[in-house]
Design a protein around this motif. Structure first.
Motif, PDB file in Angstrom:
ATOM      1  N   GLY A  62       0.811  -1.216   0.000  1.00  0.00           N
ATOM      2  CA  GLY A  62       0.000   0.000   0.000  1.00  0.00           C
ATOM      3  C   GLY A  62       0.840   1.259   0.000  1.00  0.00           C
ATOM      4  O   GLY A  62       0.482   2.263  -0.618  1.00  0.00           O
ATOM      5  N   ALA A  63       1.978   1.219   0.694  1.00  0.00           N
ATOM      6  CA  ALA A  63       2.870   2.379   0.724  1.00  0.00           C
ATOM      7  C   ALA A  63       3.477   2.632  -0.652  1.00  0.00           C
ATOM      8  O   ALA A  63       3.614   3.782  -1.069  1.00  0.00           O
ATOM      9  N   VAL A  64       3.830   1.559  -1.348  1.00  0.00           N
ATOM     10  CA  VAL A  64       4.360   1.715  -2.703  1.00  0.00           C
ATOM     11  C   VAL A  64       3.298   2.325  -3.612  1.00  0.00           C
ATOM     12  O   VAL A  64       3.576   3.256  -4.376  1.00  0.00           O
ATOM     13  N   LEU A  65       2.076   1.834  -3.502  1.00  0.00           N
ATOM     14  CA  LEU A  65       0.980   2.368  -4.313  1.00  0.00           C
ATOM     15  C   LEU A  65       0.719   3.836  -3.980  1.00  0.00           C
ATOM     16  O   LEU A  65       0.553   4.669  -4.881  1.00  0.00           O
ATOM     17  N   ALA A  87     -16.809   3.321  -0.396  1.00  0.00           N
ATOM     18  CA  ALA A  87     -16.899   2.180   0.521  1.00  0.00           C
ATOM     19  C   ALA A  87     -15.570   1.436   0.602  1.00  0.00           C
ATOM     20  O   ALA A  87     -15.152   1.007   1.686  1.00  0.00           O
ATOM     21  N   VAL A  88     -14.876   1.301  -0.515  1.00  0.00           N
ATOM     22  CA  VAL A  88     -13.568   0.627  -0.518  1.00  0.00           C
ATOM     23  C   VAL A  88     -12.555   1.448   0.266  1.00  0.00           C
ATOM     24  O   VAL A  88     -11.790   0.904   1.069  1.00  0.00           O
ATOM     25  N   PHE A  89     -12.539   2.769   0.050  1.00  0.00           N
ATOM     26  CA  PHE A  89     -11.594   3.629   0.758  1.00  0.00           C
ATOM     27  C   PHE A  89     -11.862   3.657   2.263  1.00  0.00           C
ATOM     28  O   PHE A  89     -10.968   3.952   3.042  1.00  0.00           O
ATOM     29  N   ILE A  90     -13.094   3.370   2.662  1.00  0.00           N
ATOM     30  CA  ILE A  90     -13.423   3.315   4.084  1.00  0.00           C
ATOM     31  C   ILE A  90     -13.155   1.918   4.649  1.00  0.00           C
ATOM     32  O   ILE A  90     -12.664   1.768   5.763  1.00  0.00           O
ATOM     33  N   ALA A  91     -13.449   0.876   3.880  1.00  0.00           N
ATOM     34  CA  ALA A  91     -13.332  -0.500   4.375  1.00  0.00           C
ATOM     35  C   ALA A  91     -11.885  -0.960   4.526  1.00  0.00           C
ATOM     36  O   ALA A  91     -11.566  -1.682   5.479  1.00  0.00           O
ATOM     37  N   VAL A  92     -11.021  -0.568   3.611  1.00  0.00           N
ATOM     38  CA  VAL A  92      -9.636  -1.062   3.648  1.00  0.00           C
ATOM     39  C   VAL A  92      -8.919  -0.666   4.941  1.00  0.00           C
ATOM     40  O   VAL A  92      -8.332  -1.532   5.605  1.00  0.00           O
ATOM     41  N   PRO A  93      -8.942   0.602   5.376  1.00  0.00           N
ATOM     42  CA  PRO A  93      -8.263   0.911   6.641  1.00  0.00           C
ATOM     43  C   PRO A  93      -8.894   0.210   7.843  1.00  0.00           C
ATOM     44  O   PRO A  93      -8.190  -0.131   8.800  1.00  0.00           O
ATOM     45  N   ILE A  94     -10.202  -0.029   7.788  1.00  0.00           N
ATOM     46  CA  ILE A  94     -10.853  -0.715   8.901  1.00  0.00           C
ATOM     47  C   ILE A  94     -10.386  -2.166   8.977  1.00  0.00           C
ATOM     48  O   ILE A  94     -10.074  -2.676  10.059  1.00  0.00           O
ATOM     49  N   VAL A  95     -10.299  -2.840   7.844  1.00  0.00           N
ATOM     50  CA  VAL A  95      -9.860  -4.239   7.822  1.00  0.00           C
ATOM     51  C   VAL A  95      -8.389  -4.349   8.246  1.00  0.00           C
ATOM     52  O   VAL A  95      -8.023  -5.228   9.038  1.00  0.00           O
ATOM     53  N   ALA A  97       2.473  -2.446  15.152  1.00  0.00           N
ATOM     54  CA  ALA A  97       1.014  -2.526  15.171  1.00  0.00           C
ATOM     55  C   ALA A  97       0.399  -1.221  15.668  1.00  0.00           C
ATOM     56  O   ALA A  97      -0.606  -0.754  15.125  1.00  0.00           O
ATOM     57  N   ALA A  98       1.003  -0.620  16.689  1.00  0.00           N
ATOM     58  CA  ALA A  98       0.493   0.656  17.194  1.00  0.00           C
ATOM     59  C   ALA A  98       0.627   1.756  16.136  1.00  0.00           C
ATOM     60  O   ALA A  98      -0.307   2.545  15.925  1.00  0.00           O
ATOM     61  N   LEU A  99       1.762   1.800  15.453  1.00  0.00           N
ATOM     62  CA  LEU A  99       1.950   2.786  14.391  1.00  0.00           C
ATOM     63  C   LEU A  99       0.996   2.515  13.228  1.00  0.00           C
ATOM     64  O   LEU A  99       0.450   3.446  12.629  1.00  0.00           O
ATOM     65  N   GLU A 100       0.767   1.258  12.920  1.00  0.00           N
ATOM     66  CA  GLU A 100      -0.164   0.912  11.843  1.00  0.00           C
ATOM     67  C   GLU A 100      -1.585   1.353  12.187  1.00  0.00           C
ATOM     68  O   GLU A 100      -2.334   1.794  11.314  1.00  0.00           O
ATOM     69  N   LEU A 101      -1.973   1.231  13.443  1.00  0.00           N
ATOM     70  CA  LEU A 101      -3.300   1.715  13.854  1.00  0.00           C
ATOM     71  C   LEU A 101      -3.419   3.228  13.642  1.00  0.00           C
ATOM     72  O   LEU A 101      -4.465   3.714  13.202  1.00  0.00           O
ATOM     73  N   ALA A 102      -2.348   3.965  13.929  1.00  0.00           N
ATOM     74  CA  ALA A 102      -2.360   5.408  13.692  1.00  0.00           C
ATOM     75  C   ALA A 102      -2.437   5.723  12.195  1.00  0.00           C
ATOM     76  O   ALA A 102      -3.158   6.635  11.774  1.00  0.00           O
ATOM     77  N   VAL A 103      -1.703   4.974  11.377  1.00  0.00           N
ATOM     78  CA  VAL A 103      -1.743   5.171   9.927  1.00  0.00           C
ATOM     79  C   VAL A 103      -3.144   4.879   9.392  1.00  0.00           C
ATOM     80  O   VAL A 103      -3.680   5.631   8.568  1.00  0.00           O
ATOM     81  N   CYS A 104      -3.755   3.809   9.882  1.00  0.00           N
ATOM     82  CA  CYS A 104      -5.118   3.466   9.453  1.00  0.00           C
ATOM     83  C   CYS A 104      -6.104   4.551   9.859  1.00  0.00           C
ATOM     84  O   CYS A 104      -7.031   4.864   9.103  1.00  0.00           O
TER      85      CYS A 104
END
Length: 157
Positions: free
Chosen positions: A35-38, A120-128, A90-97
Motif C-alpha cells: 500500500g505504501a508503494v501504491l 466504501a472501498v476507501f473506508i473499508a480497507v483501513p478498517i480491515v 502494530a500501534a503505528l499501523e493503527l495510527a496510519v489506518c
C-alpha cells in the motif's frame, strides 16, 4: 496452555497465539508495504497544496516504518526473540489506518465525483487492516506470549 493455545500449539514448541500474532504481523506488514508503494506512486504526481503533500508523504513514511516493524517484529516473535517491534509496528499501523480513515471520511466520501462503491472501498480497507493489526497486537500482549518469551528459551526440546 488452555483453549486456543493448546489447540493451535505447533508441535509443543510455540503457543497458538504467538504463532497467529506473528503471522498477522507479517501479513499486515506485507500489505502495508504494498500500500505504501501504491500511495507513493500516486503522490509522485504533483497534487494539492504544499501542506497536503507534506502530510501525505508523512503518512506514507510512517506506513513504511510500520511495515518494516511489523515484518521484523513478526519474525522476531515467531522465533521467540521478542515482541517490541511487533507492538510498535502494530500501534503505528493503527495510527496510519486512522489517518487513512479520516481522509476517506472527509475527502473521498464527501467528493461528488466519487462513486459510492469507491468510497466504501476507501473506508473499508483501513478498517480491515486496523482490525488485523489490532488482533496481532492483542495476541502479542497476551500473558501466554510473555510466558513463551520468558521461559521458552529454558525449556529443553
Amino acid at each position: 496452555m488452555a483453549g486456543l493455545d493448546a489447540l493451535l500449539d505447533e508441535a509443543g514448541q510455540r503457543p497458538g497465539t504467538v504463532t497467529w500474532a506473528a503471522i498477522l504481523g507479517v501479513l499486515v506488514g506485507l500489505g502495508t508495504l504494498a500500500g505504501a508503494v501504491l500511495a507513493g506512486v500516486v503522490l509522485v504526481e504533483p497534487s494539492g497544496t504544499g501542506w497536503f503533500a507534506l502530510v501525505a508523504w508523512s503518512v506514507v513514511v510512517a506506513q513504511v516504518v510500520a511495515a518494516v516493524l511489523l515484518l521484523a517484529g513478526g519474525v522476531r516473535l515467531a522465533i521467540g526473540a521478542g515482541r517490541r517491534a511487533l507492538i510498535a509496528g502494530a500501534a503505528l499501523e493503527l495510527a496510519v489506518c486512522a489517518g487513512y480513515l479520516l481522509h476517506a471520511l472527509s475527502a473521498v466520501a464527501s467528493a461528488t465525483g466519487e462513486s459510492p462503491a469507491a468510497a466504501a472501498v476507501f473506508i473499508a480497507v483501513p478498517i480491515v487492516v486496523a482490525a488485523a493489526a489490532g488482533a496481532s497486537l492483542l495476541l502479542a500482549l497476551r500473558p501466554v506470549t510473555v510466558e513463551y518469551l520468558l521461559f521458552g528459551r529454558y525449556v529443553p526440546r
